[in-house]
Design a protein around this motif. Structure first.
Motif, PDB file in Angstrom:
ATOM      1  N   LYS A  34       0.858  -1.187   0.000  1.00  0.00           N
ATOM      2  CA  LYS A  34       0.000   0.000   0.000  1.00  0.00           C
ATOM      3  C   LYS A  34       0.889   1.228   0.000  1.00  0.00           C
ATOM      4  O   LYS A  34       1.683   1.412  -0.900  1.00  0.00           O
ATOM      5  CB  LYS A  34      -0.961  -0.042   1.186  1.00  0.00           C
ATOM      6  N   GLU A  38       2.075   1.976   5.750  1.00  0.00           N
ATOM      7  CA  GLU A  38       0.979   1.062   6.077  1.00  0.00           C
ATOM      8  C   GLU A  38       1.536  -0.322   6.378  1.00  0.00           C
ATOM      9  O   GLU A  38       1.928  -1.067   5.476  1.00  0.00           O
ATOM     10  CB  GLU A  38      -0.022   0.977   4.925  1.00  0.00           C
ATOM     11  N   ASP A 157       2.039   0.575  -3.686  1.00  0.00           N
ATOM     12  CA  ASP A 157       0.981  -0.162  -4.390  1.00  0.00           C
ATOM     13  C   ASP A 157       1.546  -1.257  -5.298  1.00  0.00           C
ATOM     14  O   ASP A 157       1.036  -1.506  -6.379  1.00  0.00           O
ATOM     15  CB  ASP A 157       0.105   0.797  -5.199  1.00  0.00           C
ATOM     16  N   THR A 216      -2.570  -5.807   5.562  1.00  0.00           N
ATOM     17  CA  THR A 216      -1.403  -6.204   4.767  1.00  0.00           C
ATOM     18  C   THR A 216      -0.715  -7.458   5.287  1.00  0.00           C
ATOM     19  O   THR A 216       0.120  -8.042   4.583  1.00  0.00           O
ATOM     20  CB  THR A 216      -0.370  -5.056   4.745  1.00  0.00           C
TER      21      THR A 216
END
Length: 531
Positions: A34, A38, A157, A216
């Motif tokens: 991400k 994160e 990402d 995650t």
């Protein structure tokens, strides 16, 4: 195709520590699923354990770690990490991490003017912290340094799909040359090569239904390393944090260990304190003891939760020491200065992982693993509170120093990702269904208390789910959800297989069929069948 001297998969404290120690001499790529901040490191509340006060000692910290680890900690690893703890903290202070300053309540225990707190399992105040949001303070500070460094490229990402290994190229030996990664914004698979690859992707909390981990934490690095030929060790030791906030609108919100360290009392709904009946250390017992005690009381009395009470302390003390917890609970209508906090246990930390040495080296040449994804032997059968961030920094720095001493190996021609034989999925309900079934099965059958029958049931369901997921993976284009689900089912299988092999109760693994602890402490080590 992208190329770096060193590729780091994961942007938590382990990944950023490595990047900053390498970047003066190497071109570093850092990919993260991400955004940069994160991950589990950012959400760490309590602090970092280190021998800082003159009244404390390396031997005391080592002993506390060994006791919590129930005889399974590696003594050499434990000593190495604890002996380097002060240097790790000094590095963070030098970088400008805003740790909490000393106050009137410190009992004279501080380091360079910074407040030290105490947590369960520790015999001294040795936890340096930034109020109750230490992880955020540390990763934000390091994140600024990472983004400003010209030799570090951050790819947000991006989710790694699999490691590029010699086996995939038809070569002999076990070497790693980088990763294939999905650029989620462009929906394209990129080939990223590197002379050294480091897995710093965190743990696998999302394999369970209830966890304090962010979304995650899907066991990506553990699963990729296993598929690449790395051994895994002690995957049965899944740490359940005793105190996760119980509220319908609170997702994965942790109530830090430090609340109990500063005097928080666990109570039943009628106000009865119960921990002294389970352990003479009361609320300061190690996490596995406290989690099992809460689980026992909830099942015995048919409760949805128990209560953590620190309301007897002055309101100013609570607001100063736990400002984020106070504010978050208040938003939900809970004033912790006036009433107790409803809490339940939830999966918090993966103690096992890919087998590494003290430099983070795995069984695959040029492939390293650092942080929660790895098993160095520090945590044994139960991690001592606040030792995890310390491990990230000490092993991260050692891995960086080792990599800088190593020549850059040649990289053979690497083929691009081939998706010419797959199609777009016709429906994705199988992903959401399998995701839910897997996590619920793990919660029901491989939880705080286990039995052989429950583990057998879990394995049967995993076998069916794995078959479905692998078939889906072979026929359709990859997506973030598919990649994570594939990694989750592989990691779940490793947990169940490891738990089945351990025919005793030790640390975080408690079996009703084998309630006693054996005289000899032995690691559970799994080796990939095709290596």
């Amino acid at each position: 195709m992208l190329h770096f001297d060193v590729l780091i998969v994961g942007s938590g404290l382990a990944g950023m520590t490595l990047a900053l120690h390498l970047a003066e001499h190497r071109k570093v790529g850092l990919i993260t699923k991400k955004n940069l901040l994160e991950g589990s490191s950012t959400y760490a509340q309590g602090g970092i354990a280190a021998v800082l006060d003159d009244q404390d000692s390396v031997e005391a910290h080592i002993q506390d770690t060994l006791v919590a680890g129930a005889g399974l900690c590696n003594p050499q690893t434990t000593r190495f990490i604890v002996e380097h703890s002060r240097a790790a903290i000094d590095w963070l202070i030098e970088l400008g991490v805003p740790f909490t300053r000393d106050g009137d309540d410190s009992d004279g225990v501080s380091y360079q003017g910074f407040h030290l707190t105490r947590e369960g399992g520790h015999s001294h105040r040795r936890i340096i912290h930034a109020a109750d949001a230490t992880g955020e303070a540390v990763t934000t500070t390091l994140g600024r340094k990472v983004c400003a460094h010209p030799n570090i490229t951050v790819l947000e990402d991006h989710i790694a799909i699999d490691l590029i290994t010699s086996a995939k190229l038809g070569e002999t030996g076990k070497r790693c040359y980088g990763v294939y990664a999905l650029d989620k914004l462009l929906d394209e698979v990129e080939t990223i090569t590197a002379h050294h690859t480091i897995l710093a992707s965190g743990g696998a909390g999302k394999v369970y239904l209830y966890t304090t981990n962010p979304d995650t934490a899907t066991g990506d690095g553990i699963a990729m390393g296993w598929r690449a030929g790395c051994r895994v060790s002690n995957m049965e030791f899944i740490q359940f944090h005793p105190t996760c906030l119980y509220h319908p609108h609170a997702k994965s919100f942790l109530i830090t260990e430090a609340v109990r360290g500063e005097g928080g009392i666990l109570r039943l709904p009628d106000g009865t304190r119960f921990m002294p009946e389970h352990d003479p250390r009361g609320e300061l017992a190690p996490r596995d003891v406290v989690a099992r005690a809460i689980d026992f009381e909830m099942k015995k009395h048919g409760l949805d939760c128990v209560y953590l009470d620190i309301s007897y302390k002055p309101a100013s003390f609570i607001q100063e020491h736990f400002p984020n917890i106070y504010a978050h609970c208040l938003d939900l209508g809970i004033d912790i200065t006036q009433e107790p906090i409803p809490v339940v246990p939830a999966v918090h930390f993966t103690c096992g992982g890919l087998v590494t040495d003290l430099n983070g080296q795995t069984d695959v040449e040029n492939l390293f693993a650092v942080g929660e994804v790895a098993c160095t032997g520090l945590h044994g059968a139960n991690r001592l509170a606040s030792n995890s961030l310390l491990e990230c920094m000490v092993i991260g720095r050692a891995a960086a120093e080792n990599i800088l001493k190593t020549e850059l190996a040649s990289i053979p021609p690497i083929p691009d990702w081939d998706d010419s034989k797959v199609t777009d999925p016709d429906e994705e309900v199988v992903l959401s269904h399998n995701w839910d079934e897997l996590r619920r099965s793990m919660w029901d059958y491989v939880g705080i208390v286990r039995t052989s029958k429950r583990l057998e049931r879990a394995q049967r369901r995993i076998d069916l789910l794995k078959e479905e997921i692998n078939e889906y993976y072979q026929h359709f284009h990859v997506s973030n959800d598919l990649i994570e689900l594939r990694n989750l089912v592989d990691t779940a299988e490793l947990i169940v297989r490891s738990a089945t092999l351990r025919r005793e109760s030790r640390g975080l693994h408690y079996s009703r069929d084998y309630p006693d602890m054996l005289g000899e402490a032995v690691d559970t080590v799994l080796t990939p069948a095709n290596y």
